[in-house]
Design a protein around this motif. Structure first.
Motif, PDB file in Angstrom:
ATOM      1  N   ILE A  56       6.241  -7.277  -9.050  1.00 52.28           N
ATOM      2  CA  ILE A  56       6.092  -5.938  -8.468  1.00 52.28           C
ATOM      3  C   ILE A  56       7.461  -5.240  -8.407  1.00 52.28           C
ATOM      4  O   ILE A  56       7.594  -4.060  -8.770  1.00 52.28           O
ATOM      5  CB  ILE A  56       5.468  -6.022  -7.063  1.00 52.28           C
ATOM      6  N   CYS A  57       8.491  -5.988  -7.974  1.00 55.55           N
ATOM      7  CA  CYS A  57       9.839  -5.407  -7.862  1.00 55.55           C
ATOM      8  C   CYS A  57      10.375  -4.988  -9.231  1.00 55.55           C
ATOM      9  O   CYS A  57      10.972  -3.922  -9.382  1.00 55.55           O
ATOM     10  CB  CYS A  57      10.781  -6.409  -7.201  1.00 55.55           C
ATOM     11  N   GLY A  63      16.315  -1.900   4.218  1.00 63.41           N
ATOM     12  CA  GLY A  63      16.920  -0.986   3.257  1.00 63.41           C
ATOM     13  C   GLY A  63      15.944  -0.009   2.636  1.00 63.41           C
ATOM     14  O   GLY A  63      14.852   0.249   3.165  1.00 63.41           O
ATOM     15  N   GLU A  64      16.361   0.541   1.491  1.00 60.00           N
ATOM     16  CA  GLU A  64      15.570   1.537   0.780  1.00 60.00           C
ATOM     17  C   GLU A  64      14.456   0.887  -0.028  1.00 60.00           C
ATOM     18  O   GLU A  64      14.536  -0.289  -0.403  1.00 60.00           O
ATOM     19  CB  GLU A  64      16.459   2.361  -0.153  1.00 60.00           C
ATOM     20  N   MET A  65      13.415   1.658  -0.298  1.00 61.11           N
ATOM     21  CA  MET A  65      12.287   1.137  -1.062  1.00 61.11           C
ATOM     22  C   MET A  65      12.670   0.851  -2.513  1.00 61.11           C
ATOM     23  O   MET A  65      12.376  -0.239  -3.029  1.00 61.11           O
ATOM     24  CB  MET A  65      11.119   2.136  -1.027  1.00 61.11           C
ATOM     25  N   PHE A  66      13.320   1.816  -3.160  1.00 57.44           N
ATOM     26  CA  PHE A  66      13.608   1.687  -4.588  1.00 57.44           C
ATOM     27  C   PHE A  66      15.081   1.348  -4.834  1.00 57.44           C
ATOM     28  O   PHE A  66      15.963   1.713  -4.047  1.00 57.44           O
ATOM     29  CB  PHE A  66      13.261   2.980  -5.327  1.00 57.44           C
ATOM     30  N   LYS A  76       0.829  -1.209   0.000  1.00 56.42           N
ATOM     31  CA  LYS A  76       0.000   0.000   0.000  1.00 56.42           C
ATOM     32  C   LYS A  76       0.862   1.257   0.000  1.00 56.42           C
ATOM     33  O   LYS A  76       0.579   2.214  -0.734  1.00 56.42           O
ATOM     34  CB  LYS A  76      -0.924  -0.008   1.208  1.00 56.42           C
ATOM     35  N   ARG A  77       1.934   1.250   0.824  1.00 59.37           N
ATOM     36  CA  ARG A  77       2.819   2.417   0.865  1.00 59.37           C
ATOM     37  C   ARG A  77       3.480   2.640  -0.489  1.00 59.37           C
ATOM     38  O   ARG A  77       3.613   3.783  -0.942  1.00 59.37           O
ATOM     39  CB  ARG A  77       3.878   2.191   1.945  1.00 59.37           C
ATOM     40  N   LEU A  78       3.875   1.551  -1.140  1.00 57.67           N
ATOM     41  CA  LEU A  78       4.488   1.649  -2.463  1.00 57.67           C
ATOM     42  C   LEU A  78       3.506   2.261  -3.452  1.00 57.67           C
ATOM     43  O   LEU A  78       3.864   3.167  -4.227  1.00 57.67           O
ATOM     44  CB  LEU A  78       4.923   0.263  -2.945  1.00 57.67           C
ATOM     45  N   GLU A  93       3.165   5.871  -2.835  1.00 60.41           N
ATOM     46  CA  GLU A  93       4.385   6.574  -3.252  1.00 60.41           C
ATOM     47  C   GLU A  93       4.399   6.796  -4.761  1.00 60.41           C
ATOM     48  O   GLU A  93       4.866   7.819  -5.259  1.00 60.41           O
ATOM     49  CB  GLU A  93       5.615   5.752  -2.840  1.00 60.41           C
ATOM     50  N   LEU A  94       3.838   5.827  -5.485  1.00 61.01           N
ATOM     51  CA  LEU A  94       3.784   5.924  -6.954  1.00 61.01           C
ATOM     52  C   LEU A  94       2.572   6.725  -7.427  1.00 61.01           C
ATOM     53  O   LEU A  94       2.424   6.963  -8.632  1.00 61.01           O
ATOM     54  CB  LEU A  94       3.735   4.510  -7.554  1.00 61.01           C
ATOM     55  N   ASP A  95       1.706   7.104  -6.498  1.00 61.21           N
ATOM     56  CA  ASP A  95       0.503   7.879  -6.812  1.00 61.21           C
ATOM     57  C   ASP A  95      -0.394   7.129  -7.794  1.00 61.21           C
ATOM     58  O   ASP A  95      -0.828   7.661  -8.810  1.00 61.21           O
ATOM     59  CB  ASP A  95       0.889   9.257  -7.383  1.00 61.21           C
ATOM     60  N   LEU A  96      -0.640   5.848  -7.469  1.00 67.55           N
ATOM     61  CA  LEU A  96      -1.490   5.013  -8.315  1.00 67.55           C
ATOM     62  C   LEU A  96      -2.721   4.556  -7.527  1.00 67.55           C
ATOM     63  O   LEU A  96      -2.647   4.337  -6.316  1.00 67.55           O
ATOM     64  CB  LEU A  96      -0.721   3.765  -8.790  1.00 67.55           C
ATOM     65  N   THR A  97      -3.841   4.409  -8.222  1.00 69.53           N
ATOM     66  CA  THR A  97      -5.028   3.823  -7.602  1.00 69.53           C
ATOM     67  C   THR A  97      -4.830   2.307  -7.550  1.00 69.53           C
ATOM     68  O   THR A  97      -3.933   1.751  -8.215  1.00 69.53           O
ATOM     69  CB  THR A  97      -6.295   4.148  -8.405  1.00 69.53           C
TER      70      THR A  97
END
Length: 226
Positions: free
Chosen positions: A50-51, A66-69, A8-10, A13-17
Motif C-alpha cells: 500500500i505504501c 507524520g504526514e500521510m504522503f 479508509k481515509r487514504l 483522499e485518493l478518490d478511489l472506490t
C-alpha cells in the motif's frame, strides 16, 4: 484512529472506490472492506505494498505519525533511487550514463561485450596474473647477465634519486621482473664476479659492462672445456 480508519481515509483522499483500491494492490473489495472495518488486519507485505503503490509513509499508515504522503521525487532518477535504495555511486553512475550521447553509450556497451567475450572464451582467466613469473632456471646465460645488469641499474637509480634533491617527488625506479626459482645473486660466485666487473666500469657505457660480463662467461666456458 485505527489502522483500518487510516486505510479508509487514504482511499477517500485518493478518490478511489473499494474495488479500485483493491485492484491496485492485487486484492478484492471484500478484503478492503474487512481492513477498513477492522475485522481484518493487513499483513506486513500488504502494508508495504500500500505504501509503495500510493507513495504513503509507513509510519503514518501504521501509527498515524507524520504526514500521510511521502515527498514526491523531483525526477525519475530520484524515484528509482528511492525504490531500489541506490547508493551515491550507483546514482551518479546512472545519471552520467543516461546523459551520454547514444554513440557514447554504444561504445560502453561494446567494451563490456568485448571484455565478457574474452573471459567467456576461456582463453583469458580473470584471476590469473597478467605477467606470469619467469622461471630463472630456464634463462640463458645472456638473459641472466642482462637481468643482473638491469637489477644493478635499478639499485643505482634508487640511490641517485635518494641523493638528488631535485628528483621529482615520488620518483621510483623501473619495476622489477617477477621470477621463480631465482637464486640470491649476492651469494652466487658468478654474479659476484659480474658485480665487481660492473662497478669497475660504472663510468663506461653500459654496453661495455655487458661485453665484459659476456667475456667472463666465455672464459668460464673455455676453462670448463680445458
Amino acid at each position: 484512529m485505527e489502522l483500518g480508519s487510516r486505510i479508509k481515509r487514504l482511499r477517500k483522499e485518493l478518490d478511489l472506490t473499494q474495488a479500485e483500491f483493491a485492484a491496485r494492490i492485487g486484492s478484492v473489495q471484500n478484503t478492503v472492506t474487512g481492513y477498513e472495518s477492522g475485522r481484518r488486519n493487513p499483513s506486513t507485505p500488504v502494508i508495504s505494498l500500500i505504501c509503495r503503490e500510493f507513495n504513503v509513509r509507513e509510519e503514518w499508515l501504521r501509527d498515524g505519525t507524520g504526514e500521510m504522503f511521502k515527498d514526491k521525487p523531483s525526477s525519475a532518477l530520484d524515484a528509482l533511487s528511492e525504490e531500489y535504495g541506490l547508493s551515491n555511486a550507483a546514482y551518479v553512475m546512472i545519471e552520467k550514463f543516461v546523459n551520454l550521447k547514444p554513440e557514447a553509450q554504444e561504445t560502453i556497451f561494446n567494451y563490456v561485450r568485448e571484455v565478457a567475450a574474452a573471459f567467456q572464451s576461456g582463453e583469458v582467466s580473470p584471476s590469473a596474473p597478467a605477467s606470469p613469473a619467469t622461471d630463472f632456471t630456464k634463462l640463458s646465460i645472456e638473459e641472466k647477465v642482462e637481468l643482473y645488469r638491469r637489477e644493478l641499474e635499478r639499485e643505482e637509480e634508487t640511490k641517485d634519486n635518494k641523493n638528488n634533491p631535485y628528483a621529482p617527488a615520488g620518483s621510483v625506479p623501473n619495476k622489477s621482473i617477477e621470477f621463480v626459482n631465482k637464486p640470491d645473486v649476492r651469494t652466487d660466485a658468478e654474479t659476484l664476479e659480474l658485480e665487481k666487473k660492473y662497478k669497475k666500469s660504472r663510468s663506461n657505457p653500459v654496453s661495455k659492462t655487458i661485453s665484459s660480463a659476456s667475456s667472463i662467461t666465455k672464459e668460464k666456458g673455455e676453462k670448463k672445456h680445458a
